[in-house]
Design a protein around this motif. Structure first.
Motif, mmCIF file in Angstrom:
data_model
loop_
_atom_site.group_PDB
_atom_site.id
_atom_site.type_symbol
_atom_site.label_atom_id
_atom_site.label_comp_id
_atom_site.label_asym_id
_atom_site.label_seq_id
_atom_site.Cartn_x
_atom_site.Cartn_y
_atom_site.Cartn_z
ATOM 1 N N ALA B 146 0.845 -1.205 0.000
ATOM 2 C CA ALA B 146 0.000 0.000 0.000
ATOM 3 C C ALA B 146 0.875 1.247 0.000
ATOM 4 N N ILE B 147 1.894 1.245 0.871
ATOM 5 C CA ILE B 147 2.746 2.436 0.987
ATOM 6 C C ILE B 147 3.559 2.638 -0.283
ATOM 7 N N GLU B 148 4.097 1.535 -0.826
ATOM 8 C CA GLU B 148 4.893 1.657 -2.057
ATOM 9 C C GLU B 148 4.041 2.199 -3.191
ATOM 10 N N SER B 149 2.794 1.729 -3.289
ATOM 11 C CA SER B 149 1.952 2.213 -4.389
ATOM 12 C C SER B 149 1.645 3.693 -4.191
ATOM 13 N N ALA B 150 1.541 4.123 -2.944
ATOM 14 C CA ALA B 150 1.311 5.558 -2.692
ATOM 15 C C ALA B 150 2.548 6.350 -3.084
ATOM 16 N N LEU B 151 3.734 5.847 -2.690
ATOM 17 C CA LEU B 151 4.979 6.563 -2.994
ATOM 18 C C LEU B 151 5.227 6.618 -4.495
ATOM 19 N N ALA B 152 4.547 5.723 -5.238
ATOM 20 C CA ALA B 152 4.716 5.710 -6.700
ATOM 21 C C ALA B 152 4.096 6.955 -7.331
ATOM 22 N N TYR B 153 3.144 7.587 -6.618
ATOM 23 C CA TYR B 153 2.543 8.814 -7.154
ATOM 24 C C TYR B 153 3.396 10.009 -6.757
ATOM 25 N N PRO B 154 3.387 11.070 -7.590
ATOM 26 C CA PRO B 154 4.193 12.247 -7.257
ATOM 27 C C PRO B 154 3.750 12.864 -5.925
ATOM 28 N N GLU B 155 4.680 13.547 -5.242
ATOM 29 C CA GLU B 155 4.353 14.202 -3.978
ATOM 30 C C GLU B 155 3.214 15.190 -4.184
ATOM 31 N N GLU B 156 2.446 15.423 -3.127
ATOM 32 C CA GLU B 156 1.372 16.417 -3.147
ATOM 33 C C GLU B 156 0.314 16.130 -4.209
ATOM 34 N N THR B 157 0.109 14.859 -4.554
ATOM 35 C CA THR B 157 -1.028 14.509 -5.412
ATOM 36 C C THR B 157 -2.001 13.658 -4.598
ATOM 37 N N GLY B 236 -4.120 11.692 -9.940
ATOM 38 C CA GLY B 236 -2.921 12.504 -10.159
ATOM 39 C C GLY B 236 -3.114 13.974 -9.829
ATOM 40 N N LEU B 237 -4.293 14.342 -9.328
ATOM 41 C CA LEU B 237 -4.598 15.762 -9.102
ATOM 42 C C LEU B 237 -3.717 16.347 -7.999
ATOM 43 N N ASP B 238 -3.233 17.571 -8.229
ATOM 44 C CA ASP B 238 -2.393 18.231 -7.235
ATOM 45 C C ASP B 238 -3.208 18.590 -5.991
ATOM 46 N N GLN B 239 -2.558 18.546 -4.823
ATOM 47 C CA GLN B 239 -3.277 18.741 -3.561
ATOM 48 C C GLN B 239 -3.961 20.114 -3.502
ATOM 49 N N GLU B 240 -3.370 21.115 -4.180
ATOM 50 C CA GLU B 240 -3.983 22.444 -4.154
ATOM 51 C C GLU B 240 -5.345 22.392 -4.832
ATOM 52 N N GLU B 241 -5.411 21.671 -5.965
ATOM 53 C CA GLU B 241 -6.689 21.560 -6.670
ATOM 54 C C GLU B 241 -7.678 20.717 -5.861
ATOM 55 N N HIS B 274 -5.810 20.526 6.485
ATOM 56 C CA HIS B 274 -4.402 20.921 6.643
ATOM 57 C C HIS B 274 -3.876 21.497 5.329
ATOM 58 N N ILE B 275 -4.267 20.862 4.220
ATOM 59 C CA ILE B 275 -3.804 21.339 2.911
ATOM 60 C C ILE B 275 -4.397 22.707 2.622
ATOM 61 N N ILE B 276 -5.680 22.876 2.910
ATOM 62 C CA ILE B 276 -6.340 24.157 2.662
ATOM 63 C C ILE B 276 -5.584 25.264 3.394
ATOM 64 N N SER B 277 -5.291 25.019 4.667
ATOM 65 C CA SER B 277 -4.642 26.068 5.453
ATOM 66 C C SER B 277 -3.207 26.279 4.973
ATOM 67 N N GLU B 278 -2.500 25.190 4.636
ATOM 68 C CA GLU B 278 -1.137 25.337 4.086
ATOM 69 C C GLU B 278 -1.169 26.182 2.822
#
Lengths: 471, 471
Positions: B146-157, B236-241, B274-278
């Motif tokens: 599970a963790i490896e598959s998550a790390l396979a996606y770019p950061e902040e997506t 793949g959506l960026d965390q800001e979006e 947390h993302i919204i406030s960041e």
């Protein structure tokens, strides 16, 4: 792929809309908006309706904000029966206010009736008292009482923002009993995320996430499922603190209690996210002296909030000029001083703004407290020394090459002094305002700039005179 | 009041804690932190444990952040069995990272196992690859995959941030069938807010809020309760979006789908806040050139991110100096120019920052789009004219009184020119960076300052020469 058609048909409605109306950022496309405005100007209401009809309420709200003020009226008329409560609730405060002021009290009352009470409060709280009274008079007693009691609380407190519709049940109730109760009472709030368990005097004694209830056998008593230790929101709590509470304790919803501890309402995270983002972003605007900083803010208000700070800044700039004036003789002797002095002030100002932005944010997030102020001050001092020396070497060498080595030494030392001053001021000024119960974001930058400007000119020109380069 | 004791005992646990440990802002009191640190230095682990034990995990996390780096290790040792996954998840990224780097892989793996997968990803994503591998090797296959598959996606997506534990059920299932299913499957996620209905190839076809399920008779089919039109988050959506999506559509949770439209996970609002406030606050820090701007950021990193902008600012300041140098002769004739010129530049810079802060925020919130750029530009122009004239009158009159009327006229005109320039630059610079797919918050201020500084010096000194006041 076999899977594609169903995806297009059912699974990704948003993407289906995307292609025509929304870009990849879920923003209305310029062409689409242009078409709508074109039809509005042409007076083709039917055409407008057909274009707008497929939009999500939140996108209809955006559409209003993207239109000119005079177009908004026509748009509202063209799509009247699409003006759902969701659209109104999603509208920017300024846009909503101007639109409501344009409508007769009866019309606003009709809209207010459709809204959840907390949204209805938002709708009329910004109108002047006379309009408020006129609208409230049109409302059904139940709604009026709810809205009036909300308006009785100060703005931006939990009492204003909370929803009064909560599911509150007695401790002895079983899971099965609760489910039956929920099925029978159709007039309950539609969306809720937890059930509050209260005692005989309506004080919360526990809370049940709906997911726990769904996973528990019918015969179990709620008192065995509920979490007793819950975060309660005092009805008078400021929205900023409410937002921090929701963030800190990762809440989805929370019970609001009055002074005597009675359950009076709930706040849900979907209302709080707007506050979180407002509160988090307002610091940037306040620090820059841009006030509300909303692009929909009326020009007169924007002018008022900004010119105040420009005038304040004018005052601080004059102090810098007085210092320069005191060294007029030196500048006449060595015009290079006039050429270089803005550099010292400007870099110092920049360094001060950096530290200030960090401190103001940390204070807002309750990360910079009495407990660690000294450590942060020491931290910023060390960063400032590193920055100061780096910049001093660069500007010192350049100045030595272009003018004289002595002048290079003078500007280098002045730069170190000013950047360290900036670092300390960037922490101390906001911290002091915080201690004085003032919003650090509001007044800090004027003072920090004043300090860095004055110190920049004074250190540079003063050292120039003392060192004799200007004689 | 009779009601008081029960309130104290059950209803307001937070307040009870408040008095001793938390102030009214839910922040740990300085005295309390001092006591803990005192006992840490004294090596009294038992005493530390007793003091910390009653704290909420989020407050324990705060406590770590308030301690010095060297104390954090001791604190962790003293309260090992209070170091729940919630504490780790709430820790500031930098603090967590440094603590994890200090621990052996086995220890980190033990912590990672207790965490929800999305928190575990957070825990190790910042560690260097070697450490990551060592830790992953220690994990149970299921978690590791599970963790490896998550790390396979770019950061902040979304792929990185989503939780893989979702409740997905077939369309034909009835409400009763779902409730039984939930009661039987104890290994499901503990907290969830909606149930996703999927078709035979695991594509979401609808969603049911738990509140709807609880209020619907058992025999009804989910397909009759579910909402078909749901907002789906592309993996793949960026965390800001993602954050903007949650705000715009007031979501509590949302399904995450892969490229082929399959349900692969969900995002819940408690992670998104947390993302919204960041995202909302980072603009202030980026605009000031303070980079991450986290008070826990290592000094070397803070130095690196800030000095870059000071150097850039040094470059822009030099441009200003070149302009001043070009008018050196005029300044030698009339030192008043040197005294007054910083005022024009500084006020212009301030006005530019105001408009820039507003524009950057509006762009970030998708409020300033191609559709209304021209209108906003026109709006800011009018605000700038009002500000410019106001400030020009003040400084012009003062200068006329102190120096000469002609010099007053010169500085007044220069001020209007520079404030209008600032207003236009404050909108155009961020908009252009946005069009160039650059973050407007990052580089805008350097350019806006450069423009307002240069224009300030050039307009004032130039007009002084042309008008002949300096001859």
């Amino acid at each position: 792929m076999v899977a594609e058609p169903p995806i297009e048909e059912n699974v990704r409605p948003d993407d289906r809309i995307d292609d025509e109306r929304l870009d990849e950022e879920n923003t209305l496309k310029a062409d689409y908006v242009r078409n709508v405005r074109g039809l509005l100007d042409a007076g083709d209401k039917g055409g407008v309706y057909d274009l707008v009809e497929p939009l999500h309420p939140a996108d209809i709200a955006d559409l209003f904000e993207l239109c000119d003020e005079n177009e908004r009226r026509d748009l509202a008329v063209a799509i009247t029966d699409l003006m759902s409560s969701d659209v109104i609730a999603e509208l920017n405060d300024y846009v909503r206010e101007t639109m409501m002021e344009a409508l007769p009290a009866e019309a606003v009352a009709l809209i207010a009736e459709q809204l959840e009470n907390d949204d209805a409060v938002q709708l009329i709280e910004d109108l002047d008292v006379a309009d408020q009274q006129a609208i409230l008079a049109e409302l059904a007693d139940e709604d009026r009482v709810a809205i009036e009691s909300a308006l009785a609380y100060p703005e931006e407190t939990a009492g204003r923002l909370m929803s009064r519709e909560v599911v509150a049940v007695p401790e002895h109730m079983t899971v099965g009993g609760l489910i039956d109760f929920l099925r029978e009472n159709v007039d309950l709030a539609n969306d809720f995320y937890e059930v509050f368990v209260v005692d005989h005097i309506h004080h919360p004694v526990g809370t049940c996430q709906l997911s726990w209830i769904l996973r528990t056998p019918r015969h179990i008593a709620l008192s065995d499922v509920m979490k007793r230790d819950q975060t309660l929101v005092p009805v008078g709590l400021d929205q900023e603190e409410v937002a921090l509470m929701f963030q800190k304790y990762a809440l989805i919803s929370a019970a609001v209690v009055d002074e005597s501890g009675r359950l009076v309402g709930q706040m849900t995270v979907d209302d709080v996210v707007h506050i979180i983002s407002e509160e988090a972003s307002e610091d940037a605007l306040l620090m820059s002296g841009a006030g509300e900083g909303d692009i929909n803010e009326p020009i007169r208000e924007a002018y008022g909030s900004r010119v105040r700070w420009l005038i304040a800044n004018l005052g601080t700039a004059l102090i810098g000029s007085l210092i320069i004036a005191a060294f007029g003789a030196a500048i006449e002797k060595l015009v290079a001083l006039a050429i270089l002095m803005p550099i010292v002030a400007s870099i110092g100002g920049n360094a001060g703004t950096q530290t200030m932005a960090v401190s103001v944010r940390a204070i807002a997030m309750n990360q910079l407290t009495e407990a660690n102020t000294l450590r942060i001050l020491w931290r910023e001092f060390r960063v400032a020394v590193l920055n100061g020396v780096t910049i001093a070497v660069l500007i010192g060498a350049a100045t030595a090459a272009i003018f004289t080595p002595m002048l290079g030494a003078v500007i280098a030392v002045a730069m170190v002094i000013n950047i360290i001053t900036a670092g300390l001021a960037g922490v101390l000024v906001p911290v002091i305002f915080e201690r004085l119960k003032q919003d650090p974001a509001v007044a800090s930058s004027v003072f920090v700039t004043m300090i860095t400007d004055s110190m920049g000119f004074f250190a540079f020109l003063g050292l120039a005179v003392v060192s004799g380069v200007a004689s």
